[in-house]
Design a protein around this motif. Structure first.
Motif, PDB file in Angstrom:
ATOM      1  N   ASN A  39       0.799  -1.231   0.000  1.00 65.52           N
ATOM      2  CA  ASN A  39       0.000   0.000   0.000  1.00 65.52           C
ATOM      3  C   ASN A  39       0.828   1.275   0.000  1.00 65.52           C
ATOM      4  OD1 ASN A  39      -2.559  -1.296  -0.053  1.00 65.52           O
ATOM      5  ND2 ASN A  39      -2.318  -1.746   2.124  1.00 65.52           N
ATOM      6  N   ARG A  40       2.078   1.209  -0.454  1.00 67.22           N
ATOM      7  CA  ARG A  40       2.928   2.393  -0.555  1.00 67.22           C
ATOM      8  C   ARG A  40       3.413   2.515  -2.003  1.00 67.22           C
ATOM      9  NH1 ARG A  40       8.155   1.492   1.082  1.00 67.22           N
ATOM     10  NH2 ARG A  40       9.311   3.056  -0.049  1.00 67.22           N
ATOM     11  N   ILE A  41       3.065   3.638  -2.647  1.00 63.41           N
ATOM     12  CA  ILE A  41       3.504   3.868  -4.030  1.00 63.41           C
ATOM     13  C   ILE A  41       5.028   3.959  -4.063  1.00 63.41           C
ATOM     14  CG2 ILE A  41       3.529   5.551  -5.940  1.00 63.41           C
ATOM     15  CD1 ILE A  41       0.924   4.147  -5.847  1.00 63.41           C
ATOM     16  N   ILE A  42       5.618   3.245  -5.009  1.00 70.38           N
ATOM     17  CA  ILE A  42       7.066   3.263  -5.196  1.00 70.38           C
ATOM     18  C   ILE A  42       7.354   4.060  -6.468  1.00 70.38           C
ATOM     19  CG2 ILE A  42       9.141   1.867  -5.487  1.00 70.38           C
ATOM     20  CD1 ILE A  42       7.651   1.381  -2.815  1.00 70.38           C
ATOM     21  N   THR A  43       8.079   5.158  -6.346  1.00 64.37           N
ATOM     22  CA  THR A  43       8.389   5.971  -7.524  1.00 64.37           C
ATOM     23  C   THR A  43       9.317   5.196  -8.454  1.00 64.37           C
ATOM     24  OG1 THR A  43      10.245   7.047  -6.416  1.00 64.37           O
ATOM     25  CG2 THR A  43       8.116   8.155  -6.287  1.00 64.37           C
ATOM     26  N   ARG A  44       9.091   5.363  -9.740  1.00 65.61           N
ATOM     27  CA  ARG A  44       9.856   4.620 -10.746  1.00 65.61           C
ATOM     28  C   ARG A  44      11.368   4.831 -10.561  1.00 65.61           C
ATOM     29  NH1 ARG A  44       8.690   2.089 -15.665  1.00 65.61           N
ATOM     30  NH2 ARG A  44       6.529   2.730 -15.517  1.00 65.61           N
ATOM     31  N   SER A  45      11.772   5.998 -10.133  1.00 66.89           N
ATOM     32  CA  SER A  45      13.203   6.272  -9.975  1.00 66.89           C
ATOM     33  C   SER A  45      13.847   5.418  -8.881  1.00 66.89           C
ATOM     34  CB  SER A  45      13.438   7.751  -9.687  1.00 66.89           C
ATOM     35  OG  SER A  45      12.832   8.112  -8.453  1.00 66.89           O
ATOM     36  N   THR A  46      13.034   4.788  -8.021  1.00 69.51           N
ATOM     37  CA  THR A  46      13.586   3.953  -6.953  1.00 69.51           C
ATOM     38  C   THR A  46      13.294   2.462  -7.151  1.00 69.51           C
ATOM     39  OG1 THR A  46      11.645   4.219  -5.518  1.00 69.51           O
ATOM     40  CG2 THR A  46      13.436   5.833  -5.263  1.00 69.51           C
ATOM     41  N   TRP A  47      12.694   2.088  -8.272  1.00 72.41           N
ATOM     42  CA  TRP A  47      12.370   0.683  -8.520  1.00 72.41           C
ATOM     43  C   TRP A  47      13.617  -0.203  -8.443  1.00 72.41           C
ATOM     44  CZ3 TRP A  47       8.446   0.010 -13.125  1.00 72.41           C
ATOM     45  CH2 TRP A  47       7.207   0.565 -12.770  1.00 72.41           C
ATOM     46  N   GLU A  48      14.714   0.276  -9.010  1.00 71.57           N
ATOM     47  CA  GLU A  48      15.921  -0.540  -9.086  1.00 71.57           C
ATOM     48  C   GLU A  48      16.506  -0.835  -7.704  1.00 71.57           C
ATOM     49  OE1 GLU A  48      20.198  -0.204 -11.234  1.00 71.57           O
ATOM     50  OE2 GLU A  48      18.445   0.357 -12.405  1.00 71.57           O
ATOM     51  N   GLU A  49      16.302   0.069  -6.771  1.00 70.52           N
ATOM     52  CA  GLU A  49      16.880  -0.103  -5.431  1.00 70.52           C
ATOM     53  C   GLU A  49      15.861  -0.569  -4.384  1.00 70.52           C
ATOM     54  OE1 GLU A  49      16.821   4.529  -4.046  1.00 70.52           O
ATOM     55  OE2 GLU A  49      18.054   3.946  -5.746  1.00 70.52           O
ATOM     56  N   THR A  50      14.614  -0.818  -4.816  1.00 74.06           N
ATOM     57  CA  THR A  50      13.581  -1.265  -3.878  1.00 74.06           C
ATOM     58  C   THR A  50      13.496  -2.785  -3.901  1.00 74.06           C
ATOM     59  OG1 THR A  50      12.337   0.781  -4.253  1.00 74.06           O
ATOM     60  CG2 THR A  50      11.159  -1.050  -3.226  1.00 74.06           C
ATOM     61  N   PRO A  51      13.909  -3.438  -2.793  1.00 73.12           N
ATOM     62  CA  PRO A  51      13.900  -4.902  -2.772  1.00 73.12           C
ATOM     63  C   PRO A  51      12.502  -5.480  -2.584  1.00 73.12           C
ATOM     64  CG  PRO A  51      14.622  -4.059  -0.666  1.00 73.12           C
ATOM     65  CD  PRO A  51      14.421  -2.868  -1.559  1.00 73.12           C
ATOM     66  N   LEU A  52      12.329  -6.699  -3.062  1.00 72.24           N
ATOM     67  CA  LEU A  52      11.128  -7.473  -2.790  1.00 72.24           C
ATOM     68  C   LEU A  52      11.406  -8.389  -1.602  1.00 72.24           C
ATOM     69  CD1 LEU A  52       9.886  -8.616  -6.303  1.00 72.24           C
ATOM     70  CD2 LEU A  52       8.689  -7.129  -4.709  1.00 72.24           C
ATOM     71  N   HIS A  53      10.396  -8.558  -0.758  1.00 72.03           N
ATOM     72  CA  HIS A  53      10.532  -9.417   0.414  1.00 72.03           C
ATOM     73  C   HIS A  53       9.425 -10.458   0.406  1.00 72.03           C
ATOM     74  CE1 HIS A  53      13.494  -6.690   2.099  1.00 72.03           C
ATOM     75  NE2 HIS A  53      12.671  -5.690   1.850  1.00 72.03           N
ATOM     76  N   GLU A  54       9.690 -11.572   1.036  1.00 68.51           N
ATOM     77  CA  GLU A  54       8.708 -12.636   1.192  1.00 68.51           C
ATOM     78  C   GLU A  54       7.408 -12.045   1.750  1.00 68.51           C
ATOM     79  OE1 GLU A  54       7.461 -16.588   0.935  1.00 68.51           O
ATOM     80  OE2 GLU A  54       9.396 -15.802   0.304  1.00 68.51           O
ATOM     81  N   GLY A  55       6.292 -12.350   1.080  1.00 66.66           N
ATOM     82  CA  GLY A  55       4.980 -11.909   1.544  1.00 66.66           C
ATOM     83  C   GLY A  55       4.561 -10.510   1.117  1.00 66.66           C
ATOM     84  N   ASP A  56       5.407  -9.808   0.349  1.00 66.41           N
ATOM     85  CA  ASP A  56       5.027  -8.463  -0.111  1.00 66.41           C
ATOM     86  C   ASP A  56       3.738  -8.520  -0.922  1.00 66.41           C
ATOM     87  OD1 ASP A  56       7.010  -6.945   1.064  1.00 66.41           O
ATOM     88  OD2 ASP A  56       8.261  -6.821  -0.726  1.00 66.41           O
ATOM     89  N   ASP A  57       2.970  -7.465  -0.807  1.00 64.17           N
ATOM     90  CA  ASP A  57       1.713  -7.309  -1.548  1.00 64.17           C
ATOM     91  C   ASP A  57       1.926  -6.197  -2.576  1.00 64.17           C
ATOM     92  OD1 ASP A  57      -0.884  -7.217  -2.431  1.00 64.17           O
ATOM     93  OD2 ASP A  57      -1.736  -6.604  -0.528  1.00 64.17           O
ATOM     94  N   VAL A  58       2.052  -6.578  -3.845  1.00 61.20           N
ATOM     95  CA  VAL A  58       2.328  -5.634  -4.928  1.00 61.20           C
ATOM     96  C   VAL A  58       1.047  -5.339  -5.686  1.00 61.20           C
ATOM     97  CG1 VAL A  58       3.666  -5.261  -7.043  1.00 61.20           C
ATOM     98  CG2 VAL A  58       4.677  -6.556  -5.145  1.00 61.20           C
ATOM     99  N   THR A  59       0.799  -4.060  -5.905  1.00 60.92           N
ATOM    100  CA  THR A  59      -0.348  -3.639  -6.703  1.00 60.92           C
ATOM    101  C   THR A  59       0.166  -2.936  -7.941  1.00 60.92           C
ATOM    102  OG1 THR A  59      -1.672  -3.349  -4.701  1.00 60.92           O
ATOM    103  CG2 THR A  59      -2.493  -2.300  -6.708  1.00 60.92           C
ATOM    104  N   ILE A  60      -0.317  -3.403  -9.103  1.00 61.98           N
ATOM    105  CA  ILE A  60       0.043  -2.766 -10.375  1.00 61.98           C
ATOM    106  C   ILE A  60      -1.132  -1.883 -10.768  1.00 61.98           C
ATOM    107  CG2 ILE A  60       0.589  -3.142 -12.805  1.00 61.98           C
ATOM    108  CD1 ILE A  60       1.644  -5.926 -11.943  1.00 61.98           C
ATOM    109  N   ILE A  61      -0.838  -0.606 -10.993  1.00 63.96           N
ATOM    110  CA  ILE A  61      -1.856   0.365 -11.353  1.00 63.96           C
ATOM    111  C   ILE A  61      -1.562   0.831 -12.772  1.00 63.96           C
ATOM    112  CG2 ILE A  61      -2.937   2.564 -10.737  1.00 63.96           C
ATOM    113  CD1 ILE A  61      -1.439   2.002  -7.915  1.00 63.96           C
ATOM    114  N   LYS A  62      -2.495   0.569 -13.673  1.00 63.39           N
ATOM    115  CA  LYS A  62      -2.309   0.980 -15.074  1.00 63.39           C
ATOM    116  C   LYS A  62      -3.191   2.193 -15.340  1.00 63.39           C
ATOM    117  CE  LYS A  62      -1.060  -3.566 -16.692  1.00 63.39           C
ATOM    118  NZ  LYS A  62      -1.316  -4.656 -17.604  1.00 63.39           N
ATOM    119  N   ALA A  63      -2.601   3.170 -16.032  1.00 61.23           N
ATOM    120  CA  ALA A  63      -3.348   4.373 -16.370  1.00 61.23           C
ATOM    121  C   ALA A  63      -4.463   4.056 -17.358  1.00 61.23           C
ATOM    122  CB  ALA A  63      -2.392   5.416 -16.977  1.00 61.23           C
ATOM    123  N   ALA A  64      -5.606   4.666 -17.139  1.00 58.66           N
ATOM    124  CA  ALA A  64      -6.735   4.508 -18.049  1.00 58.66           C
ATOM    125  C   ALA A  64      -6.962   5.829 -18.761  1.00 58.66           C
ATOM    126  CB  ALA A  64      -7.985   4.098 -17.272  1.00 58.66           C
TER     127      ALA A  64
END
Length: 67
Positions: A39-64
């Protein structure tokens, strides 16, 4: 090392270690997509340094477009 996460409420196992690697694995487009982790938006500029952890809940939001 694989991790178990949820993507838009669906269970998934991934080898991705970062949000950027996950975006590449899912072939997400360069524009018009936002990602939130636990439930925390991750800015694209930090995607490369943002780790994934066991049990993370990822939401993909596509522009309409349109009205």
């Amino acid at each position: 090392m694989s991790v178990h996460i949820k993507i838009n409420r669906e269970e998934k196992v991934t080898e991705a270690e970062t949000i950027q690697q996950l975006a590449q694995e899912l072939a997400l487009p360069e524009r018009g997509v936002a990602l939130a982790v636990n439930n925390r938006i991750i800015t694209r500029s930090t995607w490369e340094e943002t780790p994934l952890h066991e049990g993370d809940d990822v939401t993909i939001i596509k522009a309409a477009f349109g009205g």
